[in-house]
Design an enzyme around this catalytic site. Structure first.
Site, PDB file in Angstrom:
ATOM      1  N   LYS A  41      39.953  45.113  44.381  1.00  0.00           N
ATOM      2  CA  LYS A  41      39.896  43.936  44.925  1.00  0.00           C
ATOM      3  C   LYS A  41      41.119  43.310  45.475  1.00  0.00           C
ATOM      4  O   LYS A  41      41.058  42.638  46.502  1.00  0.00           O
ATOM      5  CB  LYS A  41      39.335  42.967  43.714  1.00  0.00           C
ATOM      6  CG  LYS A  41      38.011  43.261  43.127  1.00  0.00           C
ATOM      7  CD  LYS A  41      37.938  42.566  41.636  1.00  0.00           C
ATOM      8  CE  LYS A  41      36.577  42.875  40.937  1.00  0.00           C
ATOM      9  NZ  LYS A  41      36.895  42.310  39.618  1.00  0.00           N
ATOM     10  N   GLY A  42      41.992  43.912  45.057  1.00  0.00           N
ATOM     11  CA  GLY A  42      43.536  43.489  45.262  1.00  0.00           C
ATOM     12  C   GLY A  42      43.701  43.391  46.920  1.00  0.00           C
ATOM     13  O   GLY A  42      44.334  42.550  47.423  1.00  0.00           O
ATOM     14  N   GLU A  97      46.072  48.136  51.570  1.00  0.00           N
ATOM     15  CA  GLU A  97      46.259  48.063  49.849  1.00  0.00           C
ATOM     16  C   GLU A  97      47.144  46.633  49.639  1.00  0.00           C
ATOM     17  O   GLU A  97      47.997  46.395  50.524  1.00  0.00           O
ATOM     18  CB  GLU A  97      47.011  49.355  49.306  1.00  0.00           C
ATOM     19  CG  GLU A  97      45.948  50.162  48.554  1.00  0.00           C
ATOM     20  CD  GLU A  97      45.711  49.419  47.258  1.00  0.00           C
ATOM     21  OE1 GLU A  97      45.852  48.265  46.949  1.00  0.00           O
ATOM     22  OE2 GLU A  97      45.321  50.548  46.385  1.00  0.00           O
ATOM     23  N   ASP A  98      47.089  46.313  48.505  1.00  0.00           N
ATOM     24  CA  ASP A  98      47.936  45.187  48.128  1.00  0.00           C
ATOM     25  C   ASP A  98      49.311  45.694  47.731  1.00  0.00           C
ATOM     26  O   ASP A  98      50.100  45.116  48.065  1.00  0.00           O
ATOM     27  CB  ASP A  98      47.550  44.213  46.544  1.00  0.00           C
ATOM     28  CG  ASP A  98      46.743  45.568  45.651  1.00  0.00           C
ATOM     29  OD1 ASP A  98      46.899  46.614  45.896  1.00  0.00           O
ATOM     30  OD2 ASP A  98      46.364  45.184  44.695  1.00  0.00           O
ATOM     31  N   ASP A 101      52.551  51.177  43.786  1.00  0.00           N
ATOM     32  CA  ASP A 101      53.573  51.262  42.745  1.00  0.00           C
ATOM     33  C   ASP A 101      53.968  52.757  42.268  1.00  0.00           C
ATOM     34  O   ASP A 101      54.788  53.067  43.010  1.00  0.00           O
ATOM     35  CB  ASP A 101      52.635  50.609  41.519  1.00  0.00           C
ATOM     36  CG  ASP A 101      53.385  50.279  40.298  1.00  0.00           C
ATOM     37  OD1 ASP A 101      54.188  49.923  40.158  1.00  0.00           O
ATOM     38  OD2 ASP A 101      52.586  50.562  39.360  1.00  0.00           O
ATOM     39  N   LYS A 129      56.978  48.920  45.677  1.00  0.00           N
ATOM     40  CA  LYS A 129      57.797  48.999  44.720  1.00  0.00           C
ATOM     41  C   LYS A 129      58.586  50.193  44.700  1.00  0.00           C
ATOM     42  O   LYS A 129      58.020  51.229  43.726  1.00  0.00           O
ATOM     43  CB  LYS A 129      57.205  48.705  43.278  1.00  0.00           C
ATOM     44  CG  LYS A 129      56.731  47.177  42.810  1.00  0.00           C
ATOM     45  CD  LYS A 129      56.358  47.249  41.512  1.00  0.00           C
ATOM     46  CE  LYS A 129      55.309  46.143  40.951  1.00  0.00           C
ATOM     47  NZ  LYS A 129      54.754  46.189  39.674  1.00  0.00           N
ATOM     48  N   PHE A 150      56.406  42.632  37.770  1.00  0.00           N
ATOM     49  CA  PHE A 150      54.933  42.410  37.660  1.00  0.00           C
ATOM     50  C   PHE A 150      54.656  41.152  38.313  1.00  0.00           C
ATOM     51  O   PHE A 150      54.973  40.163  38.050  1.00  0.00           O
ATOM     52  CB  PHE A 150      54.444  42.446  36.215  1.00  0.00           C
ATOM     53  CG  PHE A 150      52.786  42.800  36.398  1.00  0.00           C
ATOM     54  CD1 PHE A 150      52.204  44.002  36.363  1.00  0.00           C
ATOM     55  CD2 PHE A 150      51.889  41.521  36.411  1.00  0.00           C
ATOM     56  CE1 PHE A 150      50.740  44.109  36.573  1.00  0.00           C
ATOM     57  CE2 PHE A 150      50.494  41.780  36.482  1.00  0.00           C
ATOM     58  CZ  PHE A 150      50.081  42.954  36.672  1.00  0.00           C
ATOM     59  N   ASP A 157      46.234  40.740  40.658  1.00  0.00           N
ATOM     60  CA  ASP A 157      45.910  39.999  39.491  1.00  0.00           C
ATOM     61  C   ASP A 157      46.629  40.385  37.977  1.00  0.00           C
ATOM     62  O   ASP A 157      47.228  41.297  38.002  1.00  0.00           O
ATOM     63  CB  ASP A 157      44.585  40.194  39.247  1.00  0.00           C
ATOM     64  CG  ASP A 157      44.180  41.748  38.489  1.00  0.00           C
ATOM     65  OD1 ASP A 157      44.577  42.627  39.224  1.00  0.00           O
ATOM     66  OD2 ASP A 157      43.655  41.626  37.285  1.00  0.00           O
ATOM     67  N   ARG A 163      44.582  35.864  41.565  1.00  0.00           N
ATOM     68  CA  ARG A 163      44.453  36.447  42.861  1.00  0.00           C
ATOM     69  C   ARG A 163      44.482  35.400  43.962  1.00  0.00           C
ATOM     70  O   ARG A 163      44.718  35.843  45.112  1.00  0.00           O
ATOM     71  CB  ARG A 163      43.042  37.304  42.583  1.00  0.00           C
ATOM     72  CG  ARG A 163      42.745  38.509  41.939  1.00  0.00           C
ATOM     73  CD  ARG A 163      41.764  39.347  42.265  1.00  0.00           C
ATOM     74  NE  ARG A 163      41.210  40.215  41.385  1.00  0.00           N
ATOM     75  CZ  ARG A 163      41.854  41.535  41.209  1.00  0.00           C
ATOM     76  NH1 ARG A 163      42.644  42.115  42.068  1.00  0.00           N
ATOM     77  NH2 ARG A 163      41.409  42.325  40.219  1.00  0.00           N
TER      78      ARG A 163
HETATM   79  P1  IMP Z   1      49.618  53.165  41.532  1.00  0.00           P
HETATM   80  O1  IMP Z   1      50.367  53.103  42.815  1.00  0.00           O
HETATM   81  O2  IMP Z   1      48.696  54.302  41.414  1.00  0.00           O
HETATM   82  O3  IMP Z   1      50.447  53.024  40.276  1.00  0.00           O
HETATM   83  O4  IMP Z   1      48.641  51.873  41.208  1.00  0.00           O
HETATM   84  C1  IMP Z   1      48.768  50.808  42.174  1.00  0.00           C
HETATM   85  C2  IMP Z   1      47.672  49.849  41.516  1.00  0.00           C
HETATM   86  O5  IMP Z   1      48.260  49.222  40.326  1.00  0.00           O
HETATM   87  C3  IMP Z   1      47.623  48.763  42.451  1.00  0.00           C
HETATM   88  O6  IMP Z   1      46.803  48.780  43.331  1.00  0.00           O
HETATM   89  C4  IMP Z   1      47.573  47.553  41.452  1.00  0.00           C
HETATM   90  O7  IMP Z   1      46.102  47.224  41.318  1.00  0.00           O
HETATM   91  C5  IMP Z   1      48.015  47.767  40.370  1.00  0.00           C
HETATM   92  N1  IMP Z   1      49.539  47.149  40.479  1.00  0.00           N
HETATM   93  C6  IMP Z   1      50.595  47.994  40.344  1.00  0.00           C
HETATM   94  N2  IMP Z   1      51.750  47.133  40.183  1.00  0.00           N
HETATM   95  C7  IMP Z   1      50.952  45.904  40.006  1.00  0.00           C
HETATM   96  C8  IMP Z   1      51.409  44.251  39.978  1.00  0.00           C
HETATM   97  O8  IMP Z   1      52.960  44.170  39.932  1.00  0.00           O
HETATM   98  N3  IMP Z   1      50.727  43.500  40.036  1.00  0.00           N
HETATM   99  C9  IMP Z   1      49.488  43.600  39.792  1.00  0.00           C
HETATM  100  N4  IMP Z   1      48.751  44.749  39.953  1.00  0.00           N
HETATM  101  C10 IMP Z   1      49.716  45.946  40.182  1.00  0.00           C
HETATM  102 MG    MG Z   2      44.873  47.751  44.226  1.00  0.00          MG
END
Ligand code: IMP
Ligand code: MG
Length: 175
Positions: A41-42, A97-98, A101, A129, A150, A157, A163
């Site tokens: 949803k992000g 994407e939002d 990470d 990040k 975070f 969220d 959100r």
């Molecule tokens: P990754 O890059 O596979 O670790 O996952 C990324 C996902 O983790 C994002 O799409 C978000 O849904 C969630 N996420 C990572 N960091 C944050 C944050 O600071 N706030 C909220 N959601 C986060």
């Molecule tokens: Mg996401």
């Protein structure tokens, strides 16, 4: 525990940056149609704002994924909860994407989408990040690089809340 939100990126700053990315995409895709793929949803708030600022023809599609494993740590194995409605064949696709990470979710997802035969495939994220990266992901458009905190708002969220904040904030716990 009670918490409050400290503003990290105010609304005006986020909006101005989205305008710049929209302008950049409009230039990069001049004469083409761009197919935006939103990761729910992000990514939804960012994608809508971005789409409004792109001046070349735009089509949209949505998908929802969840990663197997614990909730707090993404495993990198992604399950499709809701797949795209349309084929990506021969489309110029931009995944929206939002946040990137660890990069696990995106690297898996991009590989999966590449197998569907898009003409081109790029990644656009509102936030990045870089310190947290475990798996390398090529990000083509980045709104803001942020430290390892975070964050919520603009689609992101904390336990499904916040959100709808029109800015990016950091969750801080009161004690
Ligand atoms: P990754 O890059 O596979 O670790 O996952 C990324 C996902 O983790 C994002 O799409 C978000 O849904 C969630 N996420 C990572 N960091 C944050 C944050 O600071 N706030 C909220 N959601 C986060
Ligand atoms: Mg996401």
């Amino acid at each position: 525990m009670a918490e409050h939100i400290r503003v990290l990126l105010p609304e005006e700053e986020v909006d101005a940056r989205i305008q710049e990315i929209g302008d950049q995409i409009s230039r990069d895709y001049a004469g083409k149609q761009v197919h935006l793929v939103c990761v729910l949803k992000g990514g939804s708030f960012f994608m809508c704002e971005l789409a409004k600022r792109i001046s070349v023809p735009v089509s949209l599609d949505f998908m929802s994924v969840s990663s197997y494993g614990s909730d707090t740590k993404s495993s990198g194995v992604v399950k499709i909860v809701k797949d795209l409605d349309e084929s990506l064949k021969d489309k110029d696709v931009v995944v929206v994407e939002d946040i990137v990470d660890s990069g696990r979710t995106l690297s898996y997802l991009l590989e999966m989408l590449r197998d569907r035969g898009p003409r081109s495939l790029r990644l656009c994220t509102l936030l990045d990040k870089p310190e947290r990266r475990v798996v390398e992901v090529k990000v083509d458009y980045t709104g803001f690089q942020i430290p390892d905190q975070f964050v919520v708002g603009y689609g992101l969220d904390y336990d499904q809340r916040y959100r709808n904040l029109p800015y990016i904030g950091v969750v801080e716990f009161d004690n």
